[in-house]
Design an enzyme around this catalytic site. Sequence first.
Site, PDB file in Angstrom:
ATOM      1  N   PRO A  90       0.787  -1.235   0.000  1.00  0.00           N
ATOM      2  CA  PRO A  90       0.000   0.000   0.000  1.00  0.00           C
ATOM      3  C   PRO A  90       0.824   1.293   0.000  1.00  0.00           C
ATOM      4  O   PRO A  90       1.861   1.374   0.645  1.00  0.00           O
ATOM      5  CB  PRO A  90      -0.826  -0.095   1.293  1.00  0.00           C
ATOM      6  CG  PRO A  90      -0.141  -1.115   2.121  1.00  0.00           C
ATOM      7  CD  PRO A  90       0.520  -2.072   1.180  1.00  0.00           C
ATOM      8  N   ASN A  91       0.298   2.240  -0.740  1.00  0.00           N
ATOM      9  CA  ASN A  91       0.832   3.611  -0.853  1.00  0.00           C
ATOM     10  C   ASN A  91       2.077   3.730  -1.730  1.00  0.00           C
ATOM     11  O   ASN A  91       2.515   4.840  -2.018  1.00  0.00           O
ATOM     12  CB  ASN A  91       1.099   4.227   0.537  1.00  0.00           C
ATOM     13  CG  ASN A  91      -0.177   4.355   1.351  1.00  0.00           C
ATOM     14  OD1 ASN A  91      -1.108   5.034   0.930  1.00  0.00           O
ATOM     15  ND2 ASN A  91      -0.243   3.690   2.477  1.00  0.00           N
ATOM     16  N   ARG A 134       4.505  11.059  -2.681  1.00  0.00           N
ATOM     17  CA  ARG A 134       4.352  10.664  -1.284  1.00  0.00           C
ATOM     18  C   ARG A 134       5.610  11.005  -0.470  1.00  0.00           C
ATOM     19  O   ARG A 134       6.697  10.470  -0.739  1.00  0.00           O
ATOM     20  CB  ARG A 134       4.122   9.151  -1.234  1.00  0.00           C
ATOM     21  CG  ARG A 134       4.103   8.583   0.152  1.00  0.00           C
ATOM     22  CD  ARG A 134       4.206   7.070   0.137  1.00  0.00           C
ATOM     23  NE  ARG A 134       4.088   6.576   1.496  1.00  0.00           N
ATOM     24  CZ  ARG A 134       4.351   5.330   1.873  1.00  0.00           C
ATOM     25  NH1 ARG A 134       4.732   4.441   0.981  1.00  0.00           N
ATOM     26  NH2 ARG A 134       4.230   4.971   3.122  1.00  0.00           N
ATOM     27  N   TYR A 140      10.924   9.271   0.854  1.00  0.00           N
ATOM     28  CA  TYR A 140      10.984   8.273  -0.216  1.00  0.00           C
ATOM     29  C   TYR A 140      11.585   8.782  -1.532  1.00  0.00           C
ATOM     30  O   TYR A 140      11.702   8.018  -2.485  1.00  0.00           O
ATOM     31  CB  TYR A 140       9.573   7.707  -0.468  1.00  0.00           C
ATOM     32  CG  TYR A 140       8.998   7.022   0.750  1.00  0.00           C
ATOM     33  CD1 TYR A 140       9.533   5.814   1.201  1.00  0.00           C
ATOM     34  CD2 TYR A 140       7.947   7.589   1.471  1.00  0.00           C
ATOM     35  CE1 TYR A 140       9.041   5.189   2.334  1.00  0.00           C
ATOM     36  CE2 TYR A 140       7.438   6.960   2.607  1.00  0.00           C
ATOM     37  CZ  TYR A 140       7.987   5.764   3.034  1.00  0.00           C
ATOM     38  OH  TYR A 140       7.499   5.145   4.154  1.00  0.00           O
ATOM     39  N   ASN A 144       8.159  -5.474  -1.440  1.00  0.00           N
ATOM     40  CA  ASN A 144       8.101  -4.350  -0.493  1.00  0.00           C
ATOM     41  C   ASN A 144       6.700  -4.372   0.103  1.00  0.00           C
ATOM     42  O   ASN A 144       5.743  -3.928  -0.519  1.00  0.00           O
ATOM     43  CB  ASN A 144       8.371  -3.015  -1.185  1.00  0.00           C
ATOM     44  CG  ASN A 144       8.468  -1.880  -0.172  1.00  0.00           C
ATOM     45  OD1 ASN A 144       7.978  -2.006   0.963  1.00  0.00           O
ATOM     46  ND2 ASN A 144       9.091  -0.773  -0.558  1.00  0.00           N
ATOM     47  N   ALA A 161       3.458  -0.835   4.675  1.00  0.00           N
ATOM     48  CA  ALA A 161       3.001  -0.857   6.076  1.00  0.00           C
ATOM     49  C   ALA A 161       2.601  -2.256   6.538  1.00  0.00           C
ATOM     50  O   ALA A 161       2.667  -2.555   7.742  1.00  0.00           O
ATOM     51  CB  ALA A 161       1.835   0.119   6.262  1.00  0.00           C
ATOM     52  N   GLU A 191      12.744  -9.343   1.097  1.00  0.00           N
ATOM     53  CA  GLU A 191      11.984  -8.195   1.609  1.00  0.00           C
ATOM     54  C   GLU A 191      12.797  -6.930   1.335  1.00  0.00           C
ATOM     55  O   GLU A 191      14.001  -6.909   1.626  1.00  0.00           O
ATOM     56  CB  GLU A 191      11.774  -8.379   3.117  1.00  0.00           C
ATOM     57  CG  GLU A 191      11.107  -7.198   3.814  1.00  0.00           C
ATOM     58  CD  GLU A 191      11.107  -7.350   5.340  1.00  0.00           C
ATOM     59  OE1 GLU A 191      11.551  -8.396   5.863  1.00  0.00           O
ATOM     60  OE2 GLU A 191      10.695  -6.381   6.009  1.00  0.00           O
ATOM     61  N   HIS A 248      12.941  -2.473   1.456  1.00  0.00           N
ATOM     62  CA  HIS A 248      12.385  -1.182   1.872  1.00  0.00           C
ATOM     63  C   HIS A 248      13.241  -0.074   1.286  1.00  0.00           C
ATOM     64  O   HIS A 248      14.477  -0.195   1.245  1.00  0.00           O
ATOM     65  CB  HIS A 248      12.362  -1.059   3.397  1.00  0.00           C
ATOM     66  CG  HIS A 248      11.529  -2.126   4.035  1.00  0.00           C
ATOM     67  ND1 HIS A 248      10.150  -2.095   4.036  1.00  0.00           N
ATOM     68  CD2 HIS A 248      11.883  -3.282   4.645  1.00  0.00           C
ATOM     69  CE1 HIS A 248       9.691  -3.178   4.627  1.00  0.00           C
ATOM     70  NE2 HIS A 248      10.727  -3.918   5.011  1.00  0.00           N
ATOM     71  N   ARG A 250      13.533   4.731  11.899  1.00  0.00           N
ATOM     72  CA  ARG A 250      12.323   5.565  11.892  1.00  0.00           C
ATOM     73  C   ARG A 250      11.485   5.307  13.159  1.00  0.00           C
ATOM     74  O   ARG A 250      12.022   4.900  14.180  1.00  0.00           O
ATOM     75  CB  ARG A 250      11.556   5.300  10.597  1.00  0.00           C
ATOM     76  CG  ARG A 250      12.380   5.673   9.352  1.00  0.00           C
ATOM     77  CD  ARG A 250      11.619   5.440   8.079  1.00  0.00           C
ATOM     78  NE  ARG A 250      10.418   6.265   8.002  1.00  0.00           N
ATOM     79  CZ  ARG A 250       9.416   6.063   7.139  1.00  0.00           C
ATOM     80  NH1 ARG A 250       9.484   5.060   6.284  1.00  0.00           N
ATOM     81  NH2 ARG A 250       8.368   6.849   7.134  1.00  0.00           N
TER      82      ARG A 250
END
Length: 154
Positions: free
Chosen positions: A18-19, A26, A31, A82, A85, A106, A108, A115
């Site tokens: 998502p996103n 964004r 990012y 990725n 969330a 995985e 990111h 963070r």
Amino acid sequence: MTERSVDPMSEVLVLNGPNLGRLGSREPDVYGSTTFEDVAALCRDAARRLGLHAEVRQTDDEAELVGWLHEAADGHIPVVLNPAAFTHYSYALRDAIAQRTAPLIEVHISNPAAREEFRHTSVVAAVASGTIAGFGTFSYVLALQAVAELLAES
Ligand code: DQA
């Protein structure tokens, strides 16, 4: 879990949660300004140079992402994921990844460990082949390199 040797010219799925379709607009301070389409092109190009064919997808829907992971498991297809969330709380995603039959990396863009506290937990990391985080969109290129290496080893 059984990992099968896959033809190095074979497909790799690059799945995004998502996103991530909103990359470019964004939170550019976190990012960057690269759009999702730019990331997709980067992945397809990097995969081609590694002798792989990348199909890049994005969804905001957990059920759709779980379905894609089932497709990868059934087809013995390696995955660069990725989870966005979902990384931090989706046991459904974790259970789908646990069924994998080929490498799954995985990735990111940011470094979640640096963070907010809630991002320090990944419920999927333990069932992935490995995790690459914090290198901006280059994280995807590194993940594709890892997939190519793992396929060559198997
Ligand atoms: C992300 C990090 C996650 O914490 C966040 O929810 C995202 C993107 C990354 O690529 O840095 O959506 O997965």
